[in-house]
Design a protein around this motif. Structure first.
Motif, short mmCIF file in Angstrom:
data_model
loop_
_atom_site.label_atom_id
_atom_site.label_comp_id
_atom_site.label_asym_id
_atom_site.label_seq_id
_atom_site.Cartn_x
_atom_site.Cartn_y
_atom_site.Cartn_z
N ARG A 283 3.40 9.28 10.71
CA ARG A 283 4.83 9.63 10.69
C ARG A 283 5.04 10.99 11.37
NH1 ARG A 283 9.29 10.59 5.86
NH2 ARG A 283 11.07 9.98 7.14
N TYR B 209 7.30 16.79 1.86
CA TYR B 209 7.77 16.65 0.49
C TYR B 209 7.44 17.93 -0.30
CZ TYR B 209 7.74 11.59 1.53
OH TYR B 209 7.94 10.37 2.09
N THR C 151 0.77 -1.25 0.00
CA THR C 151 0.00 0.00 0.00
C THR C 151 0.80 1.30 0.00
OG1 THR C 151 -0.11 0.00 2.42
CG2 THR C 151 -1.91 -1.11 1.24
N ASN D 35 -7.52 9.12 1.34
CA ASN D 35 -6.56 8.82 2.43
C ASN D 35 -7.24 8.58 3.77
OD1 ASN D 35 -4.94 10.18 0.35
ND2 ASN D 35 -3.32 10.02 1.87
N ARG E 37 8.44 13.95 -3.75
CA ARG E 37 8.17 12.61 -4.31
C ARG E 37 8.04 12.75 -5.82
NH1 ARG E 37 2.74 9.83 -2.09
NH2 ARG E 37 4.08 9.03 -0.47
N ASN F 252 -0.99 19.35 2.47
CA ASN F 252 -0.23 18.63 3.48
C ASN F 252 0.26 19.56 4.58
OD1 ASN F 252 -0.58 16.22 2.13
ND2 ASN F 252 1.31 16.41 0.94
N PRO G 96 9.30 15.81 7.98
CA PRO G 96 9.66 15.95 6.58
C PRO G 96 8.43 16.22 5.72
CG PRO G 96 9.58 13.64 7.19
CD PRO G 96 9.15 14.40 8.39
N TYR H 246 2.14 2.04 -7.53
CA TYR H 246 1.09 1.52 -6.63
C TYR H 246 -0.29 1.71 -7.24
CZ TYR H 246 -2.47 2.01 -2.96
OH TYR H 246 -3.65 1.94 -2.24
N HIS I 46 4.47 13.52 -7.91
CA HIS I 46 3.62 13.74 -6.73
C HIS I 46 2.27 14.32 -7.15
CE1 HIS I 46 3.84 15.18 -2.25
NE2 HIS I 46 2.80 14.42 -2.50
N THR J 138 -8.67 2.43 -4.26
CA THR J 138 -8.20 3.76 -3.85
C THR J 138 -8.59 4.83 -4.87
OG1 THR J 138 -6.15 5.03 -3.61
CG2 THR J 138 -5.99 3.07 -4.94
N ASP J 139 -8.66 6.07 -4.40
CA ASP J 139 -8.91 7.18 -5.34
C ASP J 139 -7.68 7.45 -6.22
OD1 ASP J 139 -7.25 8.28 -3.40
OD2 ASP J 139 -8.43 10.10 -3.11
N GLU J 140 -6.53 6.84 -5.85
CA GLU J 140 -5.30 7.11 -6.63
C GLU J 140 -5.37 6.54 -8.06
OE1 GLU J 140 -1.54 6.72 -4.77
OE2 GLU J 140 -2.28 7.36 -2.83
N ARG K 287 -4.77 16.44 -0.50
CA ARG K 287 -5.33 15.14 -0.19
C ARG K 287 -6.72 15.32 0.42
NH1 ARG K 287 -1.73 13.69 -2.81
NH2 ARG K 287 -0.26 11.97 -2.56
N PHE L 245 1.93 9.25 6.22
CA PHE L 245 2.12 10.67 6.54
C PHE L 245 1.67 11.08 7.96
CE2 PHE L 245 0.69 15.23 5.67
CZ PHE L 245 1.96 15.75 5.84
O1 DAU Z 1 -5.55 8.18 -1.50
C1 DAU Z 1 -5.54 6.89 -0.96
C2 DAU Z 1 -4.12 6.43 -0.73
O2 DAU Z 1 -3.58 7.20 0.35
C3 DAU Z 1 -4.01 4.95 -0.44
O3 DAU Z 1 -4.45 4.24 -1.56
C4 DAU Z 1 -2.56 4.56 -0.10
O4 DAU Z 1 -2.49 3.18 0.25
C5 DAU Z 1 -2.11 5.40 1.07
O5 DAU Z 1 -0.76 5.11 1.41
C6 DAU Z 1 -2.27 6.88 0.75
O6 DAU Z 1 -1.31 7.30 -0.27
P1 DAU Z 1 -0.54 8.71 -0.15
O7 DAU Z 1 0.63 8.71 -1.03
O8 DAU Z 1 -1.50 9.83 -0.28
O9 DAU Z 1 -0.11 8.60 1.39
P2 DAU Z 1 1.21 9.00 2.21
O10 DAU Z 1 0.84 8.85 3.66
O11 DAU Z 1 2.41 8.28 1.74
O12 DAU Z 1 1.39 10.55 1.87
C7 DAU Z 1 0.37 11.50 2.08
C8 DAU Z 1 0.86 12.85 1.57
O13 DAU Z 1 1.90 13.33 2.43
C9 DAU Z 1 1.49 12.79 0.19
O14 DAU Z 1 1.16 13.97 -0.51
C10 DAU Z 1 2.99 12.73 0.45
C11 DAU Z 1 3.13 13.53 1.72
N1 DAU Z 1 4.21 13.11 2.64
C12 DAU Z 1 4.26 11.80 3.01
C13 DAU Z 1 5.23 11.36 3.90
C14 DAU Z 1 5.31 9.91 4.33
C15 DAU Z 1 5.10 14.06 3.13
O15 DAU Z 1 5.04 15.26 2.79
N2 DAU Z 1 6.05 13.63 4.02
C16 DAU Z 1 6.16 12.32 4.43
O16 DAU Z 1 7.04 12.00 5.26
#
Ligand code: DAU
Ligand code: NAD
Length: 338
Positions: free
Chosen positions: A193, A207, A83, A179, A274, A250, A205, A150, A277, A123-125, A214, A190
């Motif tokens: 974390r 990105y 995921t 999300n 990322r 974010n 952190p 993914y 992104h 997922t909406d992705e 989101r 995120f």
């Molecule tokens: O939209 C649904 C999706 O949401 C699910 O299908 C995925 O399984 C799930 O992991 C999630 O994906 P994201 O990429 O949106 O989630 P993530 O928690 O990795 O990151 C959320 C946002 O935060 C994204 O714009 C990247 C940013 N980010 C993430 C991390 C881990 C940061 O800025 N800093 C970070 O350390």
């Protein structure tokens, strides 16, 4: 009713099983989970003594295990997946197996065993990205245009699932959700974390510039939405699920968490973005109008509950936190974080 839930030791799957048992105490649940790094076997220890719940360690790609379990099942709910978007960028091949072949294996077996209902969690992705300026939104009719590996594999699984409905009449529903956040989420993601970094005196952190959008949904609301679609949804249909009226940047999420935890904005650190992104905003009009579901938790109250849970359950996340930060250390892009 007899349920096969896959990936039930992960974040949403474990919340879903607990929710379902609380609402349907006579139903029998088999939880099939491979116990990858993302699972936590402690997630459902409260159900150890419940005779209507059993856990089987196994892989959804293993046809013989899947066939064996499917022979006594009415409803399949498929959560099992790799995921994490950052991991899919680091090692895309890992995702093909579970997210595509695993789903296909389950669909094939469900058909063979004449399962009454197969619900696939997506997922909406799969819809790609919205325009940051116009802030349009995804809906069930938005064409698939995945950005990350993914999302591409999840899109592929969704196509397989719908093809089994169209071609073989497998009774099937799909939900594409935004999300999630809440208790039991792996601290690689995120929101947990950010919270666990603050609890361990690390910087946060972000990105890029933190401008990415989101939609956020509290996990209990997602579990109720899945239950609603299983009970009242129309076979062959897809339902988008989201939690907010406006997408959230974010940086705004981080500022909310810092405020609730009484910490300084000096702890924010901008790091390399990322690749590819994307931005999301999802319309949940269809599930609201057709099935009368809507989220109950506000973003502020959901964040407060989540922060409280991570503060009180540090033993739950300590090991996963080390593993997650080791992974980020490995990624060149994020090495500049102290
Ligand atoms: O939209 C649904 C999706 O949401 C699910 O299908 C995925 O399984 C799930 O992991 C999630 O994906 P994201 O990429 O949106 O989630 P993530 O928690 O990795 O990151 C959320 C946002 O935060 C994204 O714009 C990247 C940013 N980010 C993430 C991390 C881990 C940061 O800025 N800093 C970070 O350390
Ligand atoms: P997670 O990473 O927390 O848990 C995934 C679970 O699946 C783990 O317990 C893991 O051990 C298990 N698993 C992985 N590969 C397996 C395999 N081959 N066989 C059996 N089990 C396996 O995931 P999550 O965040 O709870 O997401 C669950 C589902 O919801 C996924 O399908 C995901 O794409 C979808 N989804 C997640 C979000 C989100 O924000 N987390 C949003 C929308 C949709």
């Amino acid at each position: 009713m007899r349920l096969l839930v896959t990936g039930g030791l992960g974040f949403i799957g474990s919340n879903f099983i607990r929710h379902w048992i609380s609402q349907h105490s006579k139903d029998q649940i088999t939880n099939l989970d491979k116990v990858t790094y993302a699972a936590n076997p402690d997630n459902l220890t409260d159900l150890d003594s419940n005779s209507n719940y059993r856990f089987i360690k196994g892989d959804i790609c293993d046809q013989s295990v899947v066939d064996q379990l499917m022979s006594n099942i009415d409803l399949v709910v498929n959560f099992a997946a790799e995921t994490h978007v950052d991991r899919s960028i680091d090692d895309p091949l890992l995702f093909v197996k579970t997210n595509v072949l695993g789903t296909y294996t389950l669909l094939k077996s469900a058909l063979k065993h004449k399962i009454k209902h197969f619900h696939h969690i997506s997922t909406d992705e799969v819809y790609g990205t919205i325009d940051h300026e116009t802030k349009d939104e995804f809906s069930e009719t938005t064409p698939f245009d995945p950005t990350s590996p993914y999302a591409a594999y999840k899109a592929s699984a969704d196509h397989f699932a719908l093809s089994f409905f169209k071609t073989y009449d497998l009774p099937l529903t799909i939900t594409n959700c935004s999300n999630n956040y809440g208790p039991y989420q792996n601290p690689e993601k995120f929101i947990p974390r950010v919270i666990t970094n603050l609890l361990t005196n690390k910087k946060i952190p972000i990105y890029g510039k933190g401008e990415n959008l989101r939609d956020w949904l509290y996990v209990d609301d997602h579990c109720r939405a899945i239950e609603t679609v299983i009970e009242h949804g129309k076979v062959g249909e897809t339902y988008c699920i989201g939690g907010l009226k406006e997408a959230c940047r974010n940086i705004d999420i981080v500022k909310k968490i810092l405020k609730i935890m009484g910490k300084s904005e000096n702890l924010i650190k901008y790091v390399t973005d990322r690749p590819a992104h994307d931005n999301y905003r999802v319309s949940w009009k269809k599930i609201k109008e057709d099935l009368a579901w809507e989220p109950q938790e506000s973003l502020d109250s959901g964040l407060e509950k989540t922060i409280d849970w991570y503060q009180k359950n540090q033993d739950w996340w300590k090991k996963a936190k080390i593993e997650a930060e080791n992974f980020y250390q490995k990624l060149d892009n994020y090495k500049n974080l102290k």
